[in-house]
Design an enzyme around this catalytic site. Sequence first.
Site, PDB file in Angstrom:
ATOM      1  N   GLY A 199       0.978  -1.527  -0.133  1.00  0.00           N
ATOM      2  CA  GLY A 199      -0.264  -0.087  -0.099  1.00  0.00           C
ATOM      3  C   GLY A 199       0.944   1.374  -0.140  1.00  0.00           C
ATOM      4  N   GLY A 217       1.339   5.413   1.684  1.00  0.00           N
ATOM      5  CA  GLY A 217       1.015   6.646   2.532  1.00  0.00           C
ATOM      6  C   GLY A 217       0.906   7.313   2.341  1.00  0.00           C
ATOM      7  N   ALA A 218       0.537   7.856   2.607  1.00  0.00           N
ATOM      8  CA  ALA A 218       1.196  10.387   2.886  1.00  0.00           C
ATOM      9  C   ALA A 218       2.922  10.443   2.414  1.00  0.00           C
ATOM     10  CB  ALA A 218       0.289  11.085   3.673  1.00  0.00           C
ATOM     11  N   PHE A 219       3.821   9.541   3.490  1.00  0.00           N
ATOM     12  CA  PHE A 219       5.026   9.596   3.904  1.00  0.00           C
ATOM     13  C   PHE A 219       5.461   8.596   3.988  1.00  0.00           C
ATOM     14  CE2 PHE A 219       2.082  12.010   6.842  1.00  0.00           C
ATOM     15  CZ  PHE A 219       3.106  13.959   6.254  1.00  0.00           C
ATOM     16  N   VAL A 238       4.332   1.149   1.792  1.00  0.00           N
ATOM     17  CA  VAL A 238       4.046  -0.041   2.442  1.00  0.00           C
ATOM     18  C   VAL A 238       5.073  -1.212   1.599  1.00  0.00           C
ATOM     19  CG1 VAL A 238       3.448  -1.803   4.650  1.00  0.00           C
ATOM     20  CG2 VAL A 238       3.093   0.704   4.124  1.00  0.00           C
ATOM     21  N   LYS A 250       7.827  -0.630   5.786  1.00  0.00           N
ATOM     22  CA  LYS A 250       7.442   1.037   5.797  1.00  0.00           C
ATOM     23  C   LYS A 250       7.909   2.556   4.929  1.00  0.00           C
ATOM     24  CE  LYS A 250       5.406   4.871   7.139  1.00  0.00           C
ATOM     25  NZ  LYS A 250       3.709   5.551   7.902  1.00  0.00           N
ATOM     26  N   ASP A 259      -4.091  11.143  13.288  1.00  0.00           N
ATOM     27  CA  ASP A 259      -5.006  10.707  11.666  1.00  0.00           C
ATOM     28  C   ASP A 259      -5.700   8.725  11.734  1.00  0.00           C
ATOM     29  OD1 ASP A 259      -5.785  10.768   9.367  1.00  0.00           O
ATOM     30  OD2 ASP A 259      -3.248   9.893   8.242  1.00  0.00           O
TER      31      ASP A 259
END
Length: 675
Positions: A363, A365-367, A370, A385, A481
């Site tokens: 997946g 993410g914003a930062f 993964v 990550k 979040d």
Amino acid sequence: MNFLPRKFLVLFSLFVFFEFSIVAMASAENLKFDFRSFTLRNLTLLGDSYLRNGVLGLTREIGVPSSSSGSVICNSPVSFFDPVTNITASFSTRFSFSITNVSSGSYGDGLTFFLSPNNRTLGSSGGFLGLVNSSQLTKNRFVAVEFDTRLDSHFNDPNDNHIGLDIDTLNSIKTADPTLLGIDLKSGNLITTWIDYKDDQKKLNVWMSYSNSKPEKPVLSADTDLSDYLKGVIYAGFSASTEGSTELHLIQDWTFQTFGFQPVKPWYQPHNVSDNSVTVTPLIPASNSTSKRRKKLGLGFGIAGPAFFCVVLLVFGWISLKKWKEIRTDKSFKSELLKGPREFSYKELRSATKGFHSSRILGHGAFGTVYKAIFPESGVICAVKRSKHTHEGQTEFLAELSIIACLRHKNLVQLQGWCAEKGELLLVYEFMPNGSLDKVLYQETEGISLKWPQRYNIALGIASVLCYLHQECEQQVIHRDIKASNIMLDRNVNPRLGDFGLARLTEHDKSPVSTLTAGTMGYLAPEYLQYGKATEKTDVFSYGVVILEVACGRRPIEKETNSQKMVNLVDWVWSLYSRGKLTEAADSRLNGEFEKEEMRKLLLVGLSCANPDCTERPSMRRVLQILNNEAELPIVPKTKPSLTFSNSLPLSLEDIVFDCEDSKAPSPFYEIKPN
């Protein structure tokens, strides 16, 4: 000629390294460690294990029966075998543990003390005691003493209250019943245990007592030779497991030592050489010219030698200083941010992810991205990550690292390790085979359908971990979040909260100020959107939206069927509630197979948490009590309050840090009006 000093330094360093390597290998040393109270500095926690108030918990602390396994391993490896002297060390360990239960009669399965060459030892739940993998029974190698609280005929257990010596299998080579000496493993009392192995006698003894006094008679005495099992690098630790029970396994203190090695001798010893082993060469007189030439050469070498040595010393000092600064910075980073999780090498993680191949992506993410990582040697699967190479990405990486490394809770995604090499910032988490809640809830993951008990357990688990973050940590953590995609599901569909990249640590009596509103639309509290101020109440709002998602099977904001109109989930549920049709909000995919009172409770708690007025939202401790049937349902107004913000008042720093929780009167920034 610039290469000469460096080459000399390399040769000199190799020589020194070689000499000290010989010394290091000359004789193994005895080891001792003493944990009167546990910290994360020298321990690795795997699976469901956690640390709270200096005490180690090995399995989930939950009020309903569940399956769980966890292990704790000391990071310091133990050398039991000295190849030079061919000696196997003896060892002695002492620890205090307790096995308690939330629900009477719901016992099983027990805990172990183990020695293993694998510092990632974590087995399956149930009768496997967190020590053996159910699908690979011969995978984990170990010597263990088990403290078993369930009769498992598969492993030839004698009863449901016994100890045993296990070597590479849970079929004990010898067992004993501690109740014969008045020790009940399930009593909930603190039990002190001593385990001694003497290699010269080839005997292992186990003593147990409710006091700190070591009894004269051991509970278990076994004649066994462990020398073949204690070669190479060995790690010491504990494991435990449950299956359909609420048994808790706690370790309070632990000491361990090896003995039997000879003291290390001084590394330099002069050699004795006899006179007749020396060959004497007769001296030949030299001519005057040769003598003068030799004097000039000697004078030249006498001047050049020290000069050359000074140059070498300066170069060596400069290189050493540079390296020292790098090491100091690296050690400072490690000591300040991480004291427990393992540091992985970049090469190791790159290999485990097949060079960060796109086929391994789990997946985005914003930062960061993964990846799925499979470590070939152990077969362990993790999630890696990989942070982006931006300043913001590094900042968020460090934020996540510093926060989650200090936190231990059964409903948090467990940080396994980290890596900061080659400009890369990498976090290693335990792998969640069922993915994220949103993918399961909206059937993006095949083969998984959430039943009502699982959904209620998810709401309960996230409430528990938020209560921990908000009120039980030394410093309060505001996640900022909370959403369905940041809630992962383990193999037993238990929830794990992750992604701390937006979290902030705060003192309990202060409110954090954010200069930038961050998070995901649909989950953000109205006062946070307006003023960018994150408090625990903003987390409560997001939690309310999540559990409405869980109950209704609808996204926070989605289009109406056959229409382009966007519908807000909170508004939709509140409208049904105002018309007396609250339970019609239940997910139709449940086909009515749910407890109506539990569904009503979850929906009302969700609405209460998503109240526009932050002063009316309950604390997460209150939410947890309600879901556990320890408190009354909240009073939710039939009409959703509306929030009107005033633009006439200036937004000063004092206004931003206004704490809505502590205020009993309406905020000067907004007023609550009925629709």
